[in-house]
Design an enzyme around this catalytic site. Structure first.
Site, mmCIF file in Angstrom:
data_model
loop_
_atom_site.group_PDB
_atom_site.id
_atom_site.type_symbol
_atom_site.label_atom_id
_atom_site.label_comp_id
_atom_site.label_asym_id
_atom_site.label_seq_id
_atom_site.Cartn_x
_atom_site.Cartn_y
_atom_site.Cartn_z
ATOM 1 N N GLU A 43 45.051 72.451 63.278
ATOM 2 C CA GLU A 43 44.806 73.389 64.380
ATOM 3 C C GLU A 43 46.140 74.001 64.798
ATOM 4 O OE1 GLU A 43 44.128 73.028 69.149
ATOM 5 O OE2 GLU A 43 43.001 71.607 67.903
ATOM 6 N N LYS A 134 35.557 69.749 72.838
ATOM 7 C CA LYS A 134 36.871 69.128 72.910
ATOM 8 C C LYS A 134 37.020 68.508 74.302
ATOM 9 C CE LYS A 134 41.699 70.608 73.363
ATOM 10 N NZ LYS A 134 42.654 71.706 73.147
#
Length: 215
Positions: A43, A134
């Site tokens: 990421e 998340k």
């Protein structure tokens, strides 16, 4: 890469490396060292200079390796989300939920992982087509939060970021997370260009995950 494939790979990886480079080159080098250490979900945070360029370079680097997924992190608005997707990002991560980012990601069939901290935020994200939540900041809510959320929402896929360590990874997974995000712990000991330390750190996390999963 199709959306369902990306989601499957994120689950298989179990570890998502949050990359924050001091420069474009630094971001690329940290990412490559992480993949070398067998963490295949990257990421790239948009706090990294020329994050779009980092994503493009990594997509070229791993074009022939479909085990590697490259995503964009710290995406705060729809414009950045579209820029990331057009740069090749396989998934998009935000520190908070944003309806317009969700719409752009749905339009391009790209998984969106927004940061949520309450049941209300999680429910709002789910109604906008989010597949993985998340949990952020993870160190504020702790592993017990996962169990509490899974009570009323057993179907939700959760990925904590922030506060995940070798010491508490077992507890996070025991409580039912799909994957965990690893940030600053990956670059612990990195000074200058000794990127080998990142590879070593990554391998330690992969080894721990394999122990947790009984591999």
């Amino acid at each position: 890469m199709k959306k369902v494939q990306v989601l499957t790979k994120l689950q298989q990886c179990g570890l998502v490396a949050v990359i924050r480079g001091n420069s474009k080159e630094d971001g690329i080098n940290i990412s490559k060292a992480t993949v070398e250490g067998d963490i295949k979900a990257i990421e790239v945070a948009y706090t990294t200079p020329d994050a779009s360029g980092v994503i493009e370079e990594l997509k070229r680097e791993y074009k022939e390796d479909d085990s590697v997924v490259i995503g964009a992190g710290t995406v705060l608005d729809a414009t950045t989300a579209r820029l990331a997707i057009l740069s090749g990002a396989d998934f998009v991560v935000s520190p908070s939920f944003d309806e317009q980012v969700a719409k752009v990601c749905n339009l391009y069939q790209t998984p969106y992982l927004p940061g949520c901290m309450t049941i209300t935020e999680i429910n709002t994200a789910l109604t906008h087509g989010v597949d993985i939540i998340k949990v952020f900041p993870g160190d504020i809510v702790g592993p017990r939060f996962i169990k509490d959320v899974k009570g009323p929402l057993p179907h939700v896929n959760l990925m904590p970021t922030g506060g995940v360590s070798l010491e508490n990874m077992q507890e996070w997974f025991d409580n039912g997370v799909l994957a965990v995000g690893i940030g600053s712990n990956l670059t612990k000991g990195l000074t200058g260009d000794n990127y080998d330390i990142v590879t070593e750190n990554a391998r330690v996390y992969v080894k721990k995950l394999n122990e947790i999963r009984g591999n």
